[in-house]
Design an enzyme around this catalytic site. Structure first.
Site, short mmCIF file in Angstrom:
data_model
loop_
_atom_site.label_atom_id
_atom_site.label_comp_id
_atom_site.label_asym_id
_atom_site.label_seq_id
_atom_site.Cartn_x
_atom_site.Cartn_y
_atom_site.Cartn_z
CB SER A 1 -0.94 0.02 1.21
OG SER A 1 -0.22 0.16 2.41
CE LYS B 1 -2.84 2.47 4.19
NZ LYS B 1 -2.21 1.23 4.69
#
Length: 206
Positions: free
Chosen positions: A124, A162
């Site tokens: 991701s 993230k």
């Protein structure tokens, strides 16, 4: 005289718990997490919900593996050449007199007592240079990352890698891969920034 017969033991029909599809699992939690779970009233429901969410939506998280503290690792010194290497004409690097020894872990971990090495599982954050299988160095003393920095965040007992961005009073988890969705931090979420990534270690790819 008739002989008296006694029957003891054995399984009685209908005795015991009814059969179902549930199974019992036991596992260990690290101290801080175990303490937080132990304070919950509905621990079973929380654990079941967390496991279900993790299994049903694995793409939402870049999973992290074993956490290692660099303070427990042996020192490693390597020769360092204070030269600018260009992609043009070759520069000779075979003269040890031009080199100086550096302690690699000290260079990569300026705050060793607050730093951790973690192996990443997931893609991701590939557009930020983090590939699955890479090792990241995380500085836990920095819990206020900029939007461009990469953060290890804890949300509802799970960890994710993230960008963390604040928009007004709302926080967002932003992946670096268009195949993944942004995640809004809801008021009911238990959320914190665990640390900020300082270095990414990976092998040169073919």
């Amino acid at each position: 005289m008739a002989e008296k017969t006694e029957r003891r033991g054995g399984r009685r029909a209908g005795a015991g718990r009814p059969k179902g599809d549930s199974r019992l699992f036991s596992f260990r939690c690290p101290g801080e997490l175990a303490e937080r779970i132990g304070q919950m009233e509905n621990r079973t429901e929380f654990i079941n919900a967390s496991l279900s969410r993790a299994l049903d939506e694995p793409e939402g998280f870049a999973r992290i593996g074993k956490v290692i503290r660099p303070s427990g690792m042996a020192s490693m010194h390597l020769p360092y050449f204070d030269l600018r290497v260009t992609a043009g004409f070759p520069v000779p690097l075979d003269n040890d007199e031009k080199s100086q020894d550096i302690e690699l872990l000290r260079m990569l971990c300026p705050h060793p007592e607050a730093s951790y090495l973690i192996r990443v599982q997931g893609d991701s954050m590939i557009d930020a240079g983090v590939m699955s299988g890479d090792i990241i160095i995380v500085d836990k003393s920095n819990r206020d990352p900029s939007p461009k920095e990469i953060a290890v965040c804890e949300i509802n007992g799970e960890y994710t890698l993230k960008h963390f961005v604040k928009d007004g009073g709302t926080g967002w988890l932003i992946p670096a891969n268009p195949a993944y969705k942004e995640r809004k931090i809801a008021p009911e979420d238990e959320f914190c920034v665990w640390g900020t990534v300082t270095y990414i270690i990976h092998r040169a790819r073919d």
